[in-house]
Design an enzyme around this catalytic site. Structure first.
Site, PDB file in Angstrom:
ATOM      1  N   GLY A   1       5.207 -22.346  21.980  1.00 16.15           N
ATOM      2  CA  GLY A   1       5.100 -21.447  23.117  1.00 16.15           C
ATOM      3  C   GLY A   1       5.920 -20.191  22.904  1.00 16.15           C
TER       4      GLY A   1
ATOM      5  N   THR B   1       2.131 -15.816  16.845  1.00 14.40           N
ATOM      6  CA  THR B   1       2.063 -16.574  18.094  1.00 14.40           C
ATOM      7  C   THR B   1       2.087 -18.056  17.762  1.00 14.40           C
ATOM      8  OG1 THR B   1       0.822 -14.871  19.280  1.00 14.40           O
ATOM      9  CG2 THR B   1       0.707 -17.108  20.138  1.00 14.40           C
ATOM     10  N   GLU B   2       3.033 -18.753  18.352  1.00 11.59           N
ATOM     11  CA  GLU B   2       3.121 -20.207  18.246  1.00 11.59           C
ATOM     12  C   GLU B   2       2.634 -20.781  19.578  1.00 11.59           C
ATOM     13  OE1 GLU B   2       3.917 -21.865  15.613  1.00 11.59           O
ATOM     14  OE2 GLU B   2       5.092 -20.541  14.315  1.00 11.59           O
ATOM     15  N   PHE B   3       1.374 -21.220  19.596  1.00 13.78           N
ATOM     16  CA  PHE B   3       0.806 -21.751  20.829  1.00 13.78           C
ATOM     17  C   PHE B   3       1.410 -23.111  21.176  1.00 13.78           C
ATOM     18  CE2 PHE B   3      -2.440 -18.788  19.445  1.00 13.78           C
ATOM     19  CZ  PHE B   3      -2.802 -18.183  20.642  1.00 13.78           C
TER      20      PHE B   3
END
Length: 561
Positions: free
Chosen positions: A269, A338-340
């Site tokens: 996140g 982006t680290e989902f």
């Protein structure tokens, strides 16, 4: 209508190919699908180019690049890329921002850079970092290797009772193993292993074998390894040694109109940006842009925004290379990771450091995660321990967290909500790009058959034409030009056919009007070029404006009109 994007399963390579082809066939004026070449095992690496070709080719527009799937187990990032493509195709003509984006800009999207790794993780259930190439070429070592030993499609954990084990059952939640106290004896203790088989097991010591597939494609990009103590094994034998890396290197360097980059990963996140290491300073103007774009990311996605340096659990450990290192430091374009997905936040855990938490955290957090798995996932995330006769260890229990399906990726019912806000952020960033066009062209007849032509070129975008100060520092920004194209009956009398205009500022430097420090007075977004030509009245000449990053524009002017 175009084919919908569904979220009931992560698509195989064949399913992904079929979906992309159907979209390209349904919207040929908006999407071009091409293969960047074969992967190590021969699968196509797909690139989707998205723009309205009726308003000009992609190469003549500023562009944004989105890539996903560089790491084999991080499938949700691929869904983010697919959601972006689907949204742009489906919303064009009805959504003003999407329509403006595809009319004036281009997007390049690679939804799965590493198709081999993803295919193997899906079929084998085990964690693979990235490339399938065996590296270093040392052959299989003895020790524990990840394998789905019971054939249920998952690689979980194995726990084994052992009087010397460092773990014991939590008194209130026996499924959870917690630390044994330093002076504790006399209880029931366990050893904990990842699910797998042990090569060359001698009945006592269990070493953990290094993975055969040792290359991280993100580290296979060019960087200055002379600054490191040694070249790490995961960087590969040399920069660009892998076909997947070469494909993206050629794609990006062959498209100098790329002004920004986001790579889609999991998990955490997070939105990550440079710098990578302590002591590295971004130019002030670049830092301001990162702050603005990062604030928009936090607003839209709710994710934390931080530098890669701030992410590290040990701030003194240097990091070399990687995607941020190549795209921002070397190419000079704004780059993000982006680290989902944050399982911690799904369980209601809010305040934690993303990397330090992985090393150590309160036991209460573990209990909340198991409770979340029980309630929302019906026990599929944290699997209750069950007996299994292991081929080397004998009686063990399998269970614990299904890391790939519920940590590295969100549960399928959460995927769409997780990735949808990210599409809005990409649209925002792409619309921030510089955009070169011709503001005015005038032709004045100064004598019979002699005409003075004046073209005013502008940057109507938010970013400057050079995009980053880092690009200027490295000398990779290119320059704006205005050129005059004459028919055979016309002749250039004064001026150069191509005039170098330098760089045009955007609006990103306009911060405040209270003092003269907060903005750059004047018209730094405009530049002019003049020519004097000899031509009969009624002759049509053409003015071309171009910047390799900010796009191109063409205007015809009729002399003596």
């Amino acid at each position: 209508m175009i084919r919908p994007l569904t979220y009931d399963s992560f698509p195989t390579h064949d399913a992904l190919t079929e979906l992309l082809r159907s979209w390209a066939n349904d919207r040929p004026h908006l999407m071009l699908l091409e293969s960047l070449g074969p992967s190590l095992e021969g699968r196509d690496i797909w690139l989707a180019t998205l723009t309205n070709t009726a308003t000009g080719p992609a190469r003549d527009k500023p562009a944004f690049f989105v890539e996903a799937g560089i790491h084999a187990a991080e499938w949700a990032g691929g869904f983010a890329a697919l959601h972006l493509v689907h949204r742009l195709l489906a919303a064009y003509g009805t959504d003003e921002r999407v329509t403006r984006l595809l009319d004036t800009r281009a997007l390049y999207v690679v939804p799965r850079l590493n198709p081999d790794g993803a295919e193997h993780v899906m079929s084998e259930g085990r964690y693979i970092r990235s490339s399938m190439r065996a590296h270093p070429p040392r052959g299989e070592q003895p020790g524990l290797r990840l394998r789905d030993v019971d054939g249920d499609g998952r690689v979980l954990f194995m726990r084994l009772p052992d009087q010397d084990g460092p773990w014991k059952a939590h008194p209130a939640e026996p499924r959870l193993l917690v630390r044994r106290e330093p002076d504790e004896v006399g209880g029931t203790y366990f050893r904990l292993f990842l699910e797998g088989e042990i090569e060359d097991y001698r009945g006592d010591v269990v070493p953990v074998a290094d993975p055969v597939e040792g290359i991280d494609l993100g580290q296979n990009l060019p960087t200055d390894w002379a600054a490191a103590d040694r070249i790490p094994d995961n960087a590969g034998p040399y920069a660009g040694s892998e076909p997947e890396t070469r494909a993206v290197l050629e794609a990006v360097t062959g498209r100098p109109n790329i002004t920004g980059f986001v790579t889609c990963h999991t998990f955490g996140g997070l939105h990550l940006r440079p710098p990578l290491n302590s002591g590295e300073q971004l130019p002030y103007a670049d830092r301001r842009v990162y702050d603005t774009v990062g604030a928009k990311a936090a607003e839209l996605t709710g994710y934390d925004v931080m530098s890669f340096q701030d992410l590290k659990y040990d701030p003194d450990v240097p990091f070399r290379g990687g995607q941020l290192g190549w795209y921002y430091d070397q190419l000079g374009i704004f780059a993000w990771i982006t680290e989902f997905w944050s399982p911690q936040r799904a369980a209601g855990i809010e305040s934690y450091h993303p990397s330090r938490w992985l090393l150590d955290h309160p036991v209460e957090d573990d209990l909340r995660l198991i409770e979340w798995s029980d309630k929302e996932l019906e026990g599929r995330g944290f699997v209750d321990w069950y007996p299994f006769e292991h081929p080397q260890l004998g009686p063990v229990e399998l269970g614990g967290w299904d890391m790939i399906n519920y940590w590295y990726n969100p549960p399928l019912h959460r995927v769409e909500a997780e990735v949808a806000p990210h599409t809005d952020w990409i649209v925002f960033q792409a619309l921030c790009s510089p955009r070169l066009d011709v503001r005015t062209v005038s032709a004045t007849e100064e004598a019979p058959g002699v005409h003075r032509i004046r073209a005013v070129v502008r940057n109507s975008g938010w970013l400057p034409t050079y995009v980053t100060r880092q690009a200027l520092r490295r000398g990779v920004a290119g320059t704006a030009t205005a050129s005059l194209e004459l028919p055979p009956e016309a002749r250039l009398l004064t001026g150069e056919a191509t005039v170098r205009l330098g760089q045009l500022e955007g609006r990103s430097g306009a911060l405040s009007t209270t003092t003269w420090w907060g903005h750059d007075p004047g018209t730094p977004d405009l530049a002019a070029a003049e020519w004097v030509v000899s031509a009969p009245a009624g002759t049509t000449v053409t003015v071309h404006a171009r910047h390799p990053r900010a796009g191109a524009a063409t205007v015809d002017v009729r002399l003596g009109a």
